[in-house]
Scaffold this active site. Structure first.
Site, PDB file in Angstrom:
ATOM      1  N   ARG A 164       0.751  -1.221   0.000  1.00 54.14           N
ATOM      2  CA  ARG A 164       0.000   0.000   0.000  1.00 54.14           C
ATOM      3  C   ARG A 164       0.784   1.275   0.000  1.00 54.14           C
ATOM      4  NH1 ARG A 164      -0.273  -3.522   4.260  1.00 54.14           N
ATOM      5  NH2 ARG A 164      -0.592  -4.437   2.316  1.00 54.14           N
ATOM      6  N   ASP A 223       6.153 -11.832   4.364  1.00 56.43           N
ATOM      7  CA  ASP A 223       5.383 -10.594   4.419  1.00 56.43           C
ATOM      8  C   ASP A 223       4.471 -10.676   5.649  1.00 56.43           C
ATOM      9  OD1 ASP A 223       3.591  -8.534   4.072  1.00 56.43           O
ATOM     10  OD2 ASP A 223       3.226  -8.926   1.957  1.00 56.43           O
ATOM     11  N   ASP A 224       4.762  -9.873   6.669  1.00 57.83           N
ATOM     12  CA  ASP A 224       4.017  -9.963   7.931  1.00 57.83           C
ATOM     13  C   ASP A 224       2.787  -9.058   7.907  1.00 57.83           C
ATOM     14  OD1 ASP A 224       3.372 -10.780  10.449  1.00 57.83           O
ATOM     15  OD2 ASP A 224       4.847  -9.518  11.474  1.00 57.83           O
ATOM     16  N   GLU A 225       1.828  -9.416   7.074  1.00 58.27           N
ATOM     17  CA  GLU A 225       0.577  -8.673   6.973  1.00 58.27           C
ATOM     18  C   GLU A 225      -0.610  -9.609   7.177  1.00 58.27           C
ATOM     19  OE1 GLU A 225       0.520  -5.378   3.916  1.00 58.27           O
ATOM     20  OE2 GLU A 225       1.737  -6.869   2.871  1.00 58.27           O
ATOM     21  N   TYR A 226      -1.734  -8.999   7.585  1.00 59.74           N
ATOM     22  CA  TYR A 226      -3.028  -9.677   7.654  1.00 59.74           C
ATOM     23  C   TYR A 226      -3.086 -10.870   8.592  1.00 59.74           C
ATOM     24  CZ  TYR A 226      -3.312  -6.851   3.467  1.00 59.74           C
ATOM     25  OH  TYR A 226      -3.241  -5.803   2.584  1.00 59.74           O
TER      26      TYR A 226
END
Length: 317
Positions: A4, A175-178
């Site tokens: 983002r 990727d440390d998202e969600y």
């Protein structure tokens, strides 16, 4: 649907400060020279798709919407591939509420790319492009930063290694998202989880690429008991598109870092070119692109390649 802008990132940060283990489908909406044991050798793993002097170009593709093979359609005017690394976005860490363990999961589109690896992955590899699989959370409480034990982290690393072997991948991107840490009774991010995970994965994949999208709780937990994430991964890059920010990953040299990040569909060509120029002037080794579509964007990408390599980009459908 994924990476983002600065505003979106900040909004995501507020929601991401939670906790634990695994998650399931590709959603976006919804990498120091190695140590002598298990760390990867930058020289040995060096990609050479471009074959010209300059930063490596890395490209994430939302396979829910686009064909990963589009990465291979862009070349420099002198014939070399524009992109060195293509990343399949994404697989997920899901949480099994019965066994209370993290599991590796794929949605329909990601599974199709992996199952069809001879068509999708090998097509890019034949052009010299390395292909990685991105791993991120899936709103189930599991993520790369909340494995409760070293054994749990090692077990998930084995699942990742198995996937790399099965589908002929060149490595894994984290990727440390969600993750939505804390959901389903999972734990909050801890200081050992990510280090245990990359240490185990490096041991299982000594000659493969491991990269880190510098974002989320994991970005604050990059060392444990004297072991750094930077000694186990090959690359790390900025996660906020349209900006220039050097990842703070102890153990990684400038040649393994990407401070510039662009969203091809939303970052202006002038900004993309400026970020490329900064990357070259400051001698960093990675330039990150996200959101390559199936449209011909060679004119836009020429603004990047001219700054990175002094060469224009051509489209070869």
């Amino acid at each position: 649907m994924r990476k983002r802008t600065l505003f979106q990132k900040k909004a995501a940060v507020a929601a991401v400060c939670f906790v634990l283990i695994f998650i399931s489908a590709c959603k976006k909406d919804a990498m120091k020279a190695p140590d002598t044991s298990t760390a990867a050798s930058t020289d040995k793993l060096k990609t050479d798709a471009i074959g010209v002097s300059g930063p490596k170009a890395v490209c994430y593709v939302e396979v829910n919407n686009y064909d990963i093979r589009d990465v291979g359609k862009y070349k420099l005017s002198t014939g070399q591939q524009l992109f060195d690394i293509a990343i399949i976005f994404a697989a997920n860490i899901n949480y099994n509420t019965t066994t209370h363990t993290a599991v590796l999961a794929y949605n329909t589109q990601t599974q199709a790319v992996l199952t069809g690896h001879t068509t999708y992955i090998q097509t890019l590899q034949a052009k010299g492009i390395k292909v990685l699989l991105s791993i991120l959370g899936n709103h189930q409480g599991a993520g790369i930063c909340n494995f409760p034990t070293q054994a749990a982290a090692t077990a998930f690393a084995q699942l990742l290694s198995n996937a790399v072997t099965t589908y002929g991948l060149d490595g894994i991107d984290f990727d440390d998202e969600y993750a939505d840490y804390g959901t389903n009774g999972t734990g909050q991010p801890n200081s050992s989880s990510f280090v245990y995970l990359v240490t185990a994965l490096r041991s299982l994949m000594p000659s493969k690429i491991i990269s880190f999208y510098d974002y989320g709780p994991a970005a604050s937990h990059l060392s444990f008991n004297g072991v750094t994430v930077g000694s186990k991964v090959n690359y790390s890059w900025n996660a906020i598109y349209g900006t220039y920010s050097v990842p703070n990953v102890p153990g990684l040299a400038k040649s393994s870092l990407g401070p510039a990040a662009i969203d091809i569909q939303s970052t202006s060509a002038s900004t993309a070119a400026s970020l490329a120029t900064q990357t070259v002037n400051n001698a960093y080794g990675i330039y990150l692109c996200y959101n390559l579509s199936n449209a011909d964007t060679h004119t836009y990408l020429t603004s990047v390649s001219n700054a990175l390599y002094g060469k224009s980009t051509i489209y070869t459908p």
